[in-house]
Design a protein around this motif. Sequence first.
Motif, mmCIF file in Angstrom:
data_model
loop_
_atom_site.group_PDB
_atom_site.id
_atom_site.type_symbol
_atom_site.label_atom_id
_atom_site.label_comp_id
_atom_site.label_asym_id
_atom_site.label_seq_id
_atom_site.Cartn_x
_atom_site.Cartn_y
_atom_site.Cartn_z
ATOM 1 N N PHE A 10 17.605 55.036 -18.053
ATOM 2 C CA PHE A 10 18.371 54.124 -17.210
ATOM 3 C C PHE A 10 19.407 53.385 -17.427
ATOM 4 O O PHE A 10 20.169 53.327 -17.489
ATOM 5 N N CYS A 11 18.987 53.369 -18.686
ATOM 6 C CA CYS A 11 20.256 52.252 -19.248
ATOM 7 C C CYS A 11 21.027 53.019 -19.161
ATOM 8 O O CYS A 11 22.140 52.006 -19.034
ATOM 9 N N ALA A 27 21.854 55.353 -18.185
ATOM 10 C CA ALA A 27 23.118 55.574 -16.199
ATOM 11 C C ALA A 27 23.826 54.309 -15.822
ATOM 12 O O ALA A 27 25.101 54.848 -15.389
ATOM 13 N N LYS A 28 23.538 52.890 -16.596
ATOM 14 C CA LYS A 28 24.312 51.248 -15.914
ATOM 15 C C LYS A 28 24.848 51.777 -16.628
ATOM 16 O O LYS A 28 26.077 51.187 -16.274
ATOM 17 N N GLU A 86 27.502 53.824 -15.693
ATOM 18 C CA GLU A 86 27.643 53.217 -13.885
ATOM 19 C C GLU A 86 29.122 51.794 -14.570
ATOM 20 O O GLU A 86 30.002 51.782 -13.295
ATOM 21 N N ALA A 94 26.364 58.827 -13.963
ATOM 22 C CA ALA A 94 25.366 58.025 -14.009
ATOM 23 C C ALA A 94 24.094 58.230 -12.354
ATOM 24 O O ALA A 94 23.452 58.683 -12.866
ATOM 25 N N TYR A 133 20.502 58.251 -13.683
ATOM 26 C CA TYR A 133 19.001 58.310 -13.437
ATOM 27 C C TYR A 133 18.124 59.065 -12.169
ATOM 28 O O TYR A 133 17.207 58.962 -12.115
ATOM 29 N N MET A 156 14.101 51.492 -7.870
ATOM 30 C CA MET A 156 15.764 51.257 -9.299
ATOM 31 C C MET A 156 16.373 52.500 -9.428
ATOM 32 O O MET A 156 17.686 52.380 -8.811
ATOM 33 N N CYS A 157 16.014 53.552 -9.748
ATOM 34 C CA CYS A 157 16.806 55.095 -9.821
ATOM 35 C C CYS A 157 17.234 55.140 -8.721
ATOM 36 O O CYS A 157 18.601 55.143 -8.424
ATOM 37 N N GLY A 212 20.178 52.919 -7.674
ATOM 38 C CA GLY A 212 21.655 53.583 -8.422
ATOM 39 C C GLY A 212 22.351 54.539 -8.100
ATOM 40 O O GLY A 212 23.239 54.459 -7.849
ATOM 41 N N ARG A 232 23.881 53.544 -4.959
ATOM 42 C CA ARG A 232 25.409 52.960 -5.221
ATOM 43 C C ARG A 232 26.333 53.527 -6.038
ATOM 44 O O ARG A 232 27.418 53.681 -5.255
ATOM 45 N N MET A 233 25.805 54.676 -6.701
ATOM 46 C CA MET A 233 26.516 55.688 -7.061
ATOM 47 C C MET A 233 27.347 56.504 -6.324
ATOM 48 O O MET A 233 28.895 56.799 -5.833
#
Length: 74
Positions: A8-9, A11-12, A15, A23, A27, A54-55, A58, A61-62
């Motif tokens: 996950f980190c 992926a951030k 991003e 990303a 995610y 949260m995934c 994300g 958002r992408m």
Amino acid sequence: DRIAEIIFCLAKVQEAMDSFDDAIRLYEEAMELRVFSDKVRDANNKLNHVHIAMCLAGIGRMRLAKHEFSTAFK
């Protein structure tokens, strides 16, 4: 769960670097690990609901950043 958190980190980071496809892939991988982790727990001990959300946020958002509006809201 620790591996899912690291992914996950990552992926951030992707991003932040505007590497949207990477990303999304990360995610999705983190989310799959969280879902699997919850499947092996008993029904009263599902811990990953927030992490899964949260995934999904994300990924959304992408998809929005890529102007893929129809898939972003799924």
